[in-house]
Design a protein around this motif. Structure first.
Motif, mmCIF file in Angstrom:
data_model
loop_
_atom_site.group_PDB
_atom_site.id
_atom_site.type_symbol
_atom_site.label_atom_id
_atom_site.label_comp_id
_atom_site.label_asym_id
_atom_site.label_seq_id
_atom_site.Cartn_x
_atom_site.Cartn_y
_atom_site.Cartn_z
ATOM 1 N N ALA A 1 40.508 -15.223 -27.176
ATOM 2 C CA ALA A 1 39.481 -14.200 -26.955
ATOM 3 C C ALA A 1 40.042 -13.046 -26.130
ATOM 4 C CB ALA A 1 38.270 -14.804 -26.262
ATOM 5 N N ILE A 2 40.822 -13.380 -25.116
ATOM 6 C CA ILE A 2 41.422 -12.348 -24.265
ATOM 7 C C ILE A 2 42.402 -11.493 -25.061
ATOM 8 C CG2 ILE A 2 42.993 -11.967 -22.311
ATOM 9 C CD1 ILE A 2 41.699 -14.396 -20.978
ATOM 10 N N SER A 3 43.208 -12.123 -25.915
ATOM 11 C CA SER A 3 44.196 -11.382 -26.700
ATOM 12 C C SER A 3 43.549 -10.584 -27.827
ATOM 13 C CB SER A 3 45.225 -12.358 -27.298
ATOM 14 O OG SER A 3 44.638 -13.131 -28.333
ATOM 15 N N GLY A 4 42.336 -10.995 -28.225
ATOM 16 C CA GLY A 4 41.659 -10.327 -29.332
ATOM 17 C C GLY A 4 41.943 -10.952 -30.680
ATOM 18 N N GLU A 5 42.798 -11.991 -30.708
ATOM 19 C CA GLU A 5 43.122 -12.639 -31.982
ATOM 20 C C GLU A 5 41.889 -13.328 -32.569
ATOM 21 O OE1 GLU A 5 46.067 -16.047 -33.884
ATOM 22 O OE2 GLU A 5 46.332 -15.419 -31.808
ATOM 23 N N VAL A 6 41.138 -14.004 -31.698
ATOM 24 C CA VAL A 6 39.856 -14.611 -32.081
ATOM 25 C C VAL A 6 38.847 -14.130 -31.036
ATOM 26 C CG1 VAL A 6 38.583 -16.735 -32.597
ATOM 27 C CG2 VAL A 6 41.062 -16.628 -33.001
ATOM 28 N N PRO A 7 38.238 -12.960 -31.261
ATOM 29 C CA PRO A 7 37.462 -12.294 -30.205
ATOM 30 C C PRO A 7 36.193 -13.014 -29.769
ATOM 31 C CG PRO A 7 37.206 -11.151 -32.300
ATOM 32 C CD PRO A 7 38.295 -12.146 -32.495
ATOM 33 N N TYR A 8 35.627 -13.834 -30.654
ATOM 34 C CA TYR A 8 34.375 -14.527 -30.326
ATOM 35 C C TYR A 8 34.634 -16.008 -30.091
ATOM 36 C CZ TYR A 8 32.013 -10.351 -32.118
ATOM 37 O OH TYR A 8 31.592 -9.064 -32.335
ATOM 38 N N THR A 9 33.924 -16.578 -29.134
ATOM 39 C CA THR A 9 33.980 -18.013 -28.939
ATOM 40 C C THR A 9 32.567 -18.574 -28.788
ATOM 41 O OG1 THR A 9 34.815 -19.845 -27.570
ATOM 42 C CG2 THR A 9 34.384 -17.758 -26.447
ATOM 43 N N GLY A 10 32.338 -19.723 -29.412
ATOM 44 C CA GLY A 10 31.029 -20.356 -29.326
ATOM 45 C C GLY A 10 30.928 -21.347 -28.187
ATOM 46 N N SER A 11 32.072 -21.650 -27.575
ATOM 47 C CA SER A 11 32.099 -22.571 -26.447
ATOM 48 C C SER A 11 31.490 -21.894 -25.225
ATOM 49 C CB SER A 11 33.539 -22.992 -26.152
ATOM 50 O OG SER A 11 33.592 -23.826 -25.027
ATOM 51 N N LEU A 12 30.622 -22.587 -24.534
ATOM 52 C CA LEU A 12 29.926 -21.972 -23.402
ATOM 53 C C LEU A 12 30.499 -22.411 -22.055
ATOM 54 C CD1 LEU A 12 27.591 -19.953 -23.229
ATOM 55 C CD2 LEU A 12 26.055 -21.881 -22.858
ATOM 56 N N THR B 1 22.742 -20.201 -27.727
ATOM 57 C CA THR B 1 22.032 -20.785 -28.869
ATOM 58 C C THR B 1 21.376 -22.112 -28.487
ATOM 59 O OG1 THR B 1 24.162 -21.690 -29.594
ATOM 60 C CG2 THR B 1 23.404 -19.673 -30.658
ATOM 61 N N LEU B 2 22.103 -22.928 -27.733
ATOM 62 C CA LEU B 2 21.562 -24.191 -27.237
ATOM 63 C C LEU B 2 21.493 -24.121 -25.717
ATOM 64 C CD1 LEU B 2 22.443 -24.978 -30.157
ATOM 65 C CD2 LEU B 2 22.990 -27.248 -29.259
ATOM 66 N N ASP B 3 20.278 -24.155 -25.168
ATOM 67 C CA ASP B 3 20.129 -24.032 -23.712
ATOM 68 C C ASP B 3 19.977 -25.382 -23.019
ATOM 69 O OD1 ASP B 3 17.562 -24.760 -24.367
ATOM 70 O OD2 ASP B 3 16.611 -22.920 -23.644
ATOM 71 N N LYS B 4 20.203 -26.437 -23.779
ATOM 72 C CA LYS B 4 20.224 -27.794 -23.223
ATOM 73 C C LYS B 4 21.409 -28.533 -23.828
ATOM 74 C CE LYS B 4 15.969 -27.977 -24.634
ATOM 75 N NZ LYS B 4 15.608 -26.553 -24.587
ATOM 76 N N LEU B 5 21.913 -29.516 -23.103
ATOM 77 C CA LEU B 5 23.087 -30.249 -23.542
ATOM 78 C C LEU B 5 22.699 -31.400 -24.467
ATOM 79 C CD1 LEU B 5 24.852 -30.283 -20.087
ATOM 80 C CD2 LEU B 5 25.629 -28.998 -22.082
ATOM 81 N N GLY B 6 23.372 -31.500 -25.598
ATOM 82 C CA GLY B 6 23.034 -32.510 -26.581
ATOM 83 C C GLY B 6 23.909 -33.749 -26.527
ATOM 84 N N GLY C 1 23.626 -24.746 -20.432
ATOM 85 C CA GLY C 1 23.824 -24.203 -21.761
ATOM 86 C C GLY C 1 24.887 -25.011 -22.486
ATOM 87 N N ASN C 2 24.726 -25.153 -23.794
ATOM 88 C CA ASN C 2 25.642 -25.993 -24.567
ATOM 89 C C ASN C 2 26.498 -25.185 -25.534
ATOM 90 O OD1 ASN C 2 26.857 -28.282 -25.588
ATOM 91 N ND2 ASN C 2 25.081 -29.013 -26.704
ATOM 92 N N LEU D 1 17.166 -28.617 -28.827
ATOM 93 C CA LEU D 1 18.068 -28.014 -27.839
ATOM 94 C C LEU D 1 18.136 -26.495 -27.954
ATOM 95 C CD1 LEU D 1 21.078 -30.494 -28.300
ATOM 96 C CD2 LEU D 1 19.182 -30.704 -26.679
ATOM 97 N N PHE D 2 17.555 -25.936 -29.018
ATOM 98 C CA PHE D 2 17.660 -24.502 -29.275
ATOM 99 C C PHE D 2 16.990 -23.678 -28.171
ATOM 100 C CE2 PHE D 2 18.320 -23.927 -34.153
ATOM 101 C CZ PHE D 2 19.452 -24.710 -34.074
#
Length: 342
Positions: A98-109, A129-134, A233-234, A297-298
């Motif tokens: 994400a920092i390098s811009g190679e994969v700019p988005y991350t879904g990991s919170l 997207t998920l505000d509770k841990l599953g 957040g998950n 969890l949404f």
């Protein structure tokens, strides 16, 4: 001093990307042709529309990221002019990418949020997207309680990830020392954690849907659920501050498509369950349970309360013996998602 710290942090992470991520990325294939097939006019329109190829990283192929998979499947990102792909990357590699811009988005919170608090990575959470841990703690069939796991190996995807954090909280809830009571083993993916439990390589595992349902079907006892222990957040969407500033309209399109996907998932259970069954290769009965465990969890509006983030910030700073004065706004920017929710 802060600037130097961030410079060295960036260099380290970029080296991590070269060493850890090179050749290890797994792109998750999602068939997104269904909606085009039922609508030839839309297919023709989309074909003539130039789509921007984007990639978002996730730590594992998990139902925590169902809004991404479903949004691709139903063509919701294409409607926003985005040809989205999903790649599995380790947490450290995802931050570096994400920092390098190679994969700019991350879904990991969890890991991306921590990277900003501890090292000034510059990543910001722009949507939850998920505000509770599953997550749930499962154990070998002869283990009846958490206390029976003393000295045993329990698999988590990453010892700095959200699932390991949940394991620690579960142990603390039982009055046990999370650093000495058991042996947390990094498996890299939830699938590996499940296989480790199934094959006897570990006596416990932190799992999430659909692996929770798969473990129950095999007769492994569910000892505790994260949702009963703590709120965090998950999953969500994070980008660097610089990327957000330079690509605000694009980020807005990503968020809008993801919100559409979340709404679709909640309102179309009968269509989503077969997709889960096929995508994760599980039977429809397990898919139904996985769907139900995930939808609860949404996040209602794509955000998470500042109080929850602040509690996590304070825990991270205490854990790392840091005297930094961090604010939620240093790592979170919900301005776009809030504007779309109006």
């Amino acid at each position: 001093m802060v600037r130097n710290k961030r410079f060295y942090f960036t260099i380290i992470l970029l080296l991590s990307l070269l060493l850890a991520a090179c050749g290890q990325r797994e792109t998750i294939a999602v068939n997104n042709g269904k909606s085009d097939a039922v609508n030839p006019n839309q297919q023709s329109k989309d074909a003539s529309k130039e789509l921007k190829k984007l990639t978002i990283s996730v730590p594992a192929k998990s139902l925590a990221f169902l809004p991404l998979y479903m949004g691709i499947e139903k063509g919701m990102y294409k409607e926003e002019g985005i040809d989205l792909s999903v790649s599995v990357l380790k947490a450290s590699a995802a931050v570096a990418a994400a920092i390098s811009g190679e994969v700019p988005y991350t879904g990991s919170l969890g890991s991306t949020f921590r990277s900003t608090i501890t090292g000034g990575s510059g990543l910001k959470v722009v949507m939850v997207t998920l505000d509770k841990l599953g997550f749930s703690l499962f154990a070998a069939k002869d283990i009846k309680s958490i206390k029976d796991l003393k000295g045993k190996a329990v698999m988590v995807t990453n010892t700095t990830g959200s699932d390991n954090y949940v394991l620690k909280k579960m142990l603390e809830k039982e009055g046990l020392n999370p650093n000495t009571f058991l042996n947390a083993v990094s498996s890299t993916t939830t699938a590996n954690s499940y296989q480790g439990l199934l094959g006897g390589a570990s006596q416990g595992a932190i799992l999430s849907p659909p692996y929770s349902q798969m473990a129950e079907k095999e007769g492994f006892p569910r000892l505790k659920n994260a949702i009963d222990v703590i709120q965090r957040g998950n999953a969500g969407i994070s980008v660097t501050t610089a990327y957000l500033q330079n690509n605000e309209e694009e980020v807005k399109k990503m968020i809008r498509a993801t919100l559409k996907s979340m709404k679709y998932i909640k309102e179309n259970q009968q269509e989503v369950i077969p997709f889960i069954s096929k995508f994760f290769e599980i039977d429809p009965g397990l898919a139904k349970g996985a769907y139900e465990d995930t939808v609860v969890l949404f996040s209602k509006d794509g955000t998470l309360a500042d109080e929850v983030f602040m509690e996590e910030i304070n825990e991270i700073l205490e854990e790392t013996n840091s005297t930094s004065k961090m604010k939620v706004s240093d790592a979170v920017d919900f301005s776009i998602v809030k504007s779309l929710a109006k």
